[in-house]
Design a protein around this motif. Structure first.
Motif, PDB file in Angstrom:
ATOM      1  N   LYS A 381       1.009  -1.017  -0.060  1.00 39.89           N
ATOM      2  CA  LYS A 381       0.043   0.011  -0.132  1.00 39.89           C
ATOM      3  C   LYS A 381       0.837   1.134  -0.067  1.00 39.89           C
ATOM      4  CE  LYS A 381      -4.168   1.654   2.365  1.00 39.89           C
ATOM      5  NZ  LYS A 381      -5.314   1.369   3.176  1.00 39.89           N
ATOM      6  N   ARG A 382       1.871   1.155   0.752  1.00 47.03           N
ATOM      7  CA  ARG A 382       2.878   2.253   0.877  1.00 47.03           C
ATOM      8  C   ARG A 382       3.622   2.739  -0.570  1.00 47.03           C
ATOM      9  NH1 ARG A 382       7.935   2.004   2.559  1.00 47.03           N
ATOM     10  NH2 ARG A 382       7.361   0.103   3.899  1.00 47.03           N
ATOM     11  N   HIS A 383       3.848   1.503  -1.171  1.00 43.87           N
ATOM     12  CA  HIS A 383       4.319   1.879  -2.665  1.00 43.87           C
ATOM     13  C   HIS A 383       3.275   1.945  -3.621  1.00 43.87           C
ATOM     14  CE1 HIS A 383       8.321   1.408  -1.353  1.00 43.87           C
ATOM     15  NE2 HIS A 383       8.481   0.151  -0.935  1.00 43.87           N
ATOM     16  N   GLY A 384       1.941   2.199  -3.594  1.00 43.68           N
ATOM     17  CA  GLY A 384       1.035   2.176  -4.521  1.00 43.68           C
ATOM     18  C   GLY A 384       0.489   1.271  -5.247  1.00 43.68           C
ATOM     19  N   LEU A 385       0.940  -0.127  -4.961  1.00 43.27           N
ATOM     20  CA  LEU A 385       0.649  -1.150  -5.492  1.00 43.27           C
ATOM     21  C   LEU A 385      -1.053  -1.336  -5.311  1.00 43.27           C
ATOM     22  CD1 LEU A 385       1.311  -3.509  -7.556  1.00 43.27           C
ATOM     23  CD2 LEU A 385       1.202  -5.029  -5.391  1.00 43.27           C
ATOM     24  N   LEU A 386      -1.408  -1.043  -4.278  1.00 39.80           N
ATOM     25  CA  LEU A 386      -2.946  -1.065  -3.749  1.00 39.80           C
ATOM     26  C   LEU A 386      -3.208   0.474  -3.180  1.00 39.80           C
ATOM     27  CD1 LEU A 386      -2.896  -4.138  -1.252  1.00 39.80           C
ATOM     28  CD2 LEU A 386      -3.218  -4.087  -3.525  1.00 39.80           C
ATOM     29  N   VAL A 387      -4.409   0.838  -3.932  1.00 38.97           N
ATOM     30  CA  VAL A 387      -4.822   2.271  -3.735  1.00 38.97           C
ATOM     31  C   VAL A 387      -5.059   2.472  -2.376  1.00 38.97           C
ATOM     32  CG1 VAL A 387      -5.839   2.301  -6.059  1.00 38.97           C
ATOM     33  CG2 VAL A 387      -7.298   1.598  -4.110  1.00 38.97           C
ATOM     34  N   GLU A 388      -5.427   3.756  -1.750  1.00 42.79           N
ATOM     35  CA  GLU A 388      -5.232   4.052  -0.402  1.00 42.79           C
ATOM     36  C   GLU A 388      -6.621   3.400  -0.023  1.00 42.79           C
ATOM     37  OE1 GLU A 388      -4.187   5.550   3.008  1.00 42.79           O
ATOM     38  OE2 GLU A 388      -2.976   5.613   1.364  1.00 42.79           O
ATOM     39  N   SER A 421     -10.525  -3.005  -9.191  1.00 45.78           N
ATOM     40  CA  SER A 421     -11.051  -1.542  -8.421  1.00 45.78           C
ATOM     41  C   SER A 421      -9.826  -1.418  -7.201  1.00 45.78           C
ATOM     42  CB  SER A 421     -12.274  -1.713  -7.718  1.00 45.78           C
ATOM     43  OG  SER A 421     -12.241  -2.751  -6.843  1.00 45.78           O
ATOM     44  N   GLY A 422      -8.549  -2.425  -7.216  1.00 43.86           N
ATOM     45  CA  GLY A 422      -7.893  -2.041  -5.993  1.00 43.86           C
ATOM     46  C   GLY A 422      -6.451  -1.612  -6.427  1.00 43.86           C
ATOM     47  N   LEU A 423      -6.102  -1.718  -7.801  1.00 42.93           N
ATOM     48  CA  LEU A 423      -4.774  -1.488  -8.100  1.00 42.93           C
ATOM     49  C   LEU A 423      -4.556  -0.046  -8.566  1.00 42.93           C
ATOM     50  CD1 LEU A 423      -2.198  -3.317  -9.036  1.00 42.93           C
ATOM     51  CD2 LEU A 423      -2.925  -3.129 -11.469  1.00 42.93           C
ATOM     52  N   GLY A 424      -3.140   0.218  -7.945  1.00 42.18           N
ATOM     53  CA  GLY A 424      -2.663   1.600  -8.214  1.00 42.18           C
ATOM     54  C   GLY A 424      -2.462   2.089  -9.571  1.00 42.18           C
ATOM     55  N   ALA A 425      -2.060   3.167  -9.914  1.00 43.88           N
ATOM     56  CA  ALA A 425      -1.655   3.624 -11.356  1.00 43.88           C
ATOM     57  C   ALA A 425      -0.196   3.259 -11.651  1.00 43.88           C
ATOM     58  CB  ALA A 425      -2.175   5.013 -11.628  1.00 43.88           C
ATOM     59  N   SER A 426       0.521   3.655 -10.355  1.00 47.50           N
ATOM     60  CA  SER A 426       2.109   3.706 -10.570  1.00 47.50           C
ATOM     61  C   SER A 426       2.636   3.393  -9.085  1.00 47.50           C
ATOM     62  CB  SER A 426       2.708   4.694 -11.276  1.00 47.50           C
ATOM     63  OG  SER A 426       2.358   5.894 -10.251  1.00 47.50           O
ATOM     64  N   LEU A 427       4.065   2.914  -9.026  1.00 49.82           N
ATOM     65  CA  LEU A 427       4.635   2.934  -7.852  1.00 49.82           C
ATOM     66  C   LEU A 427       5.088   4.211  -7.365  1.00 49.82           C
ATOM     67  CD1 LEU A 427       6.839  -0.573  -8.317  1.00 49.82           C
ATOM     68  CD2 LEU A 427       4.333  -0.033  -7.265  1.00 49.82           C
ATOM     69  N   VAL A 428       5.159   4.185  -6.129  1.00 49.10           N
ATOM     70  CA  VAL A 428       5.459   5.595  -5.612  1.00 49.10           C
ATOM     71  C   VAL A 428       6.392   5.208  -4.097  1.00 49.10           C
ATOM     72  CG1 VAL A 428       3.209   6.973  -5.950  1.00 49.10           C
ATOM     73  CG2 VAL A 428       3.369   5.423  -3.739  1.00 49.10           C
ATOM     74  N   ASN A 429       6.887   6.212  -3.718  1.00 44.06           N
ATOM     75  CA  ASN A 429       7.959   6.048  -2.697  1.00 44.06           C
ATOM     76  C   ASN A 429       9.045   5.169  -2.356  1.00 44.06           C
ATOM     77  OD1 ASN A 429       6.503   7.774  -1.129  1.00 44.06           O
ATOM     78  ND2 ASN A 429       5.052   6.249  -0.494  1.00 44.06           N
ATOM     79  N   GLY A 430       9.714   5.162  -3.719  1.00 45.32           N
ATOM     80  CA  GLY A 430      10.704   4.319  -4.059  1.00 45.32           C
ATOM     81  C   GLY A 430      12.128   5.151  -3.329  1.00 45.32           C
ATOM     82  N   THR A 431      13.035   4.034  -3.284  1.00 39.36           N
ATOM     83  CA  THR A 431      14.380   4.556  -2.605  1.00 39.36           C
ATOM     84  C   THR A 431      15.457   4.609  -3.619  1.00 39.36           C
ATOM     85  OG1 THR A 431      13.621   3.940  -0.382  1.00 39.36           O
ATOM     86  CG2 THR A 431      15.966   4.333  -0.793  1.00 39.36           C
TER      87      THR A 431
END
Length: 726
Positions: A381-388, A421-431
């Protein structure tokens, strides 16, 4: 750090009050653990040290590494040069008084100092330091500090804003602190955790942030927001650049980088930046160097010469300013994520972080991801694979439309519902960078403080137990560290492939093992990892002008054993030692040695039956001399393709000229008979008018002492040699 404590710390505004509290709560036997480098709280440890110095009933043991000291002049001439420079660069940065006394041999008998890493060369002839040195790998330093009986941990920290803090950032040094505190909390030993707030520290997030309740005492007052200790840049010479450019060609696009501090690290960083932003000149530099067929093939196989398309990710114990330069140049841009399967799919090209598709859920299942645990859920969820709006409720996922499905990717219905309905558009919060500690010039600290939050949050400071090894999460760390190139420096290499980095044959410690052994060992454990050890082929004695080889037949001390031999680089080339026979290793190292010493090395190897009697050194390697290196790269130096300070300079233009001139003065004074120096001084022409600013800066406009008159003469002579006088 553990978070089971609920008591708020006692906030104090004075270090003397804090020392009172420490002695009241722990008694007179204090064993204090301090972070290495920048993270020490100078005013606080100074107050505790001075209290022990004044009261012999207090038994103080300091457990630390890399106690930083400002440069100290050894003569009036050096003082004239250094004083304005030190005042400008270090400002009100306090001295570490225990370190000053340790250097001068003045520690009181009731104070012991145990260090596991010295500033290189700083404690060579210090009996107390040599006797109390603790040899440990960086990854076991926290354990060993705890075993030494540590009952007090101190650290410089910062807070998110003014006022009372609910949390603090360990900023530059979560490296060993996190593990040490865990050991203290898990044990039964009475102990204290103390922080001193310095708001000049950059506020680093993620693992570096701890709740305020973790501290017993915190000293917080603006008077302690003092200048941070900085490490001024060193000039990069031709040999450094040759080493750096050879190493840079071994680094693969889409890979992982570790590189250290100093001129060699700066050379590698400059080379990588040039490779990406000015590839034509990068290739010119490489073309001017020696590339036998085997080295060229190695570069093609594991490295590259082209600009970076995917970019690099950094995994390093020491975050040096070079990584910031690589971020700014667009080289350090490969982001990694905290889930092993997700990271592996990215490596395989099955997941585009910028555009997620439903197939990723099937691919995660195929890799073995089944039950979505609370930890998996939090990470994905933190990486955006699952929507908020996706929630975890026991063994079910609750989707934004209210649908409940099993929290298990083995269930096709779950994958179908998530894709809908649960998949994010892109990954976020990468390092882009994981690191244990940082240290560098003041420009680095300012850049971190002023960096946009999202960019700064792409840097994750955490414990060395995570950075320097694979043990805590091998699947994840192996996936993140794709094509790792761990680039470190050594002092000497033997013809067996062993490397000397931290000490001498007589047992004296130069620096310490630090994390080098861990990174070399890790390179052998990673399927696509390589260790690159950079060693200057030759060292020149400034006192007598004599040279000696750093490639030696054998040596009585070893940091990296021969069975971990991998890649060694000198200014004369690359030796790929992995999986090679003893004979092949010896030949490869002789090939990249300085040619003045190749004959003796070959003779020794033949006498030991390591090389066949009829073997001869290939002609390609017989011209390994400083003169040939200067001829090959000299034009590129003049064109400023290879500048003396590629990553910035703390000297003013005048100071840099003087620094070069004074080096020549020192060498000439050491190698010229005194009577000749006196005669030259008596016969010297008046100084030209253009020399006056330099003489004023050095307080040599009207020298009275004979020694100062000699120095003035030599200085003017060196300024003429540098062609800076009109």
């Amino acid at each position: 750090m553990p978070t089971h404590r609920t008591t708020k710390p006692l906030i104090l505004d004075n270090v003397e009050q804090c020392v009172d509290q420490i002695l009241e709560r722990l008694g007179n036997h204090i064993k204090v653990g301090l972070p290495l480098g920048l993270g020490k709280p100078p005013e606080l440890i100074n107050a505790l040290y001075l209290r022990a110095k004044a009261d012999s009933s207090i038994h103080l043991t300091i457990l630390t590494a890399l106690s930083l000291e400002k440069p100290v002049a050894s003569s009036e001439i050096e003082a004239a040069f250094l004083k304005p420079f030190v005042e400008r660069v270090w400002g009100d940065c306090p001295d570490l008084l225990y370190a000053v006394d340790a250097t001068q041999g003045k520690l009181p008998v009731n104070v012991k100092l145990h260090e596991f890493f010295f500033k290189p060369g700083s404690r060579m002839d210090n009996a107390n330091a040599q006797q109390n040195y603790v040899s440990t790998n960086y990854t076991t330093a926290a354990r060993d500090i705890y075993e030494q009986g540590c009952n007090l941990a101190m650290q410089a920290v910062c807070k998110p804003d003014d006022g009372e803090a609910l949390e603090y950032s360990l900023s530059c040094n979560p490296d060993t602190s996190l593990e040490l505190v865990r050991l203290l909390r898990e044990g039964e030993r009475p102990h204290l955790l103390v922080g001193l707030v310095n708001q000049n520290l950059p506020y680093m997030a993620h693992s570096a942030v701890v709740p305020s309740e973790e501290f017993d005492l915190v000293v917080d007052h603006p008077r302690y927001t003092t200048t941070l200790f900085s490490t001024p840049k060193l000039p990069v010479d031709i040999a450094d650049y040759a080493l750096g450019f050879y190493a840079s060609a071994l680094i693969k696009d889409g890979g992982t980088l570790q590189v250290g501090i100093g001129a060699l690290g700066d050379a590698v960083v400059h080379a990588l930046g040039l490779r990406h932003t000015d590839n034509a000149n990068y290739c010119r530099v490489l073309g001017a160097m020696n590339w036998p067929e085997e080295s060229g093939a190695l570069v093609e196989r594991i490295g590259g010469k082209q600009p970076f398309k995917t970019g690099l990710y950094g995994a390093t114990e020491m975050f040096v300013d070079g990584f910031l330069h690589l971020m700014q140049k667009g080289v350090l841009k490969r982001k990694v994520y905290e889930h092993w399967a997700l990271q592996r799919l990215i490596n395989l090209g099955k997941c585009n972080p910028d555009q997620l598709s439903a197939s990723i859920l099937d691919d995660l299942f195929e890799l073995g991801v089944r039950e979505i645990t609370p930890r998996d859920f939090e990470v994905l969820k933190r990486h955006g694979l699952l929507v908020e709006r996706v929630l975890l409720d026991g063994i079910h996922l609750v989707l934004p439309n209210g649908q409940r499905v099993l929290a298990n990717l083995a269930d096709k219905a779950t994958r179908t519902a998530l894709a809908s309905s649960g998949l994010g558009a892109s990954l976020v919060n990468g390092t882009v960078l994981h690191a244990g500690f940082f240290l560098g010039p003041s420009a680095m600290y300012n850049a971190l403080k002023n960096m946009p939050l999202a960019e700064r949050n792409s840097i994750h400071m955490l414990g060395v137990e995570h950075v320097n090894q694979l043990d805590l999460n091998r699947p994840l760390y192996s996936a993140q560290r794709e094509h790792a190139r761990f680039v470190n420096t050594g002092i000497m290499a033997t013809l067996s492939g062993a490397v000397v980095s931290d000490g001498l044959a007589d047992g004296r410690v130069i620096s310490g093992v630090g994390g080098q052994y861990n990174f070399v060992s890790m390179a052998h454990k990673l399927p696509t990892g390589r260790s690159v050890l950079m060693i200057r082929a030759v060292r020149e004695n400034e006192q007598n002008g004599e040279a000696s080889s750093n490639i030696v037949f054998s040596y009585g001390h070893c940091t990296i054993p021969r069975h971990l031999r991998d890649i060694v680089v000198t200014e004369y080339g690359i030796a790929d030692l992995r999986a090679k026979s003893d004979s092949e290793v010896a030949k490869a190292l002789i090939n990249i040695a300085d040619s003045r010493f190749q004959g003796d090395l070959l003779k020794q190897a033949k006498a030991a039956k390591k090389i066949e009697e009829n073997y001869q050194i290939p002609e390609d390697f017989l011209g390994n001399t400083p003169e040939n290196l200067a001829r090959r790269l000299g034009a590129l130096v003049k064109e400023n393709v290879l500048p003396p300070f590629p990553l910035g300079c703390d000297f003013t233009e005048q100071e840099w000229v003087l620094a070069q001139a004074l080096k020549g003065v020192k060498a000439q004074a050491a190698t010229t008979p005194k009577w000749k120096l006196l005669l030259k001084t008596c016969l010297a022409d008046p100084s030209p008018e253009s020399a006056l600013p330099y003489l004023e800066r050095m307080k040599l406009t009207h020298p009275q002492k004979l020694q100062d008159k000699v120095v003035r003469m030599l200085l003017v002579e060196q300024l003429k040699r540098l062609k800076v006088l009109g």
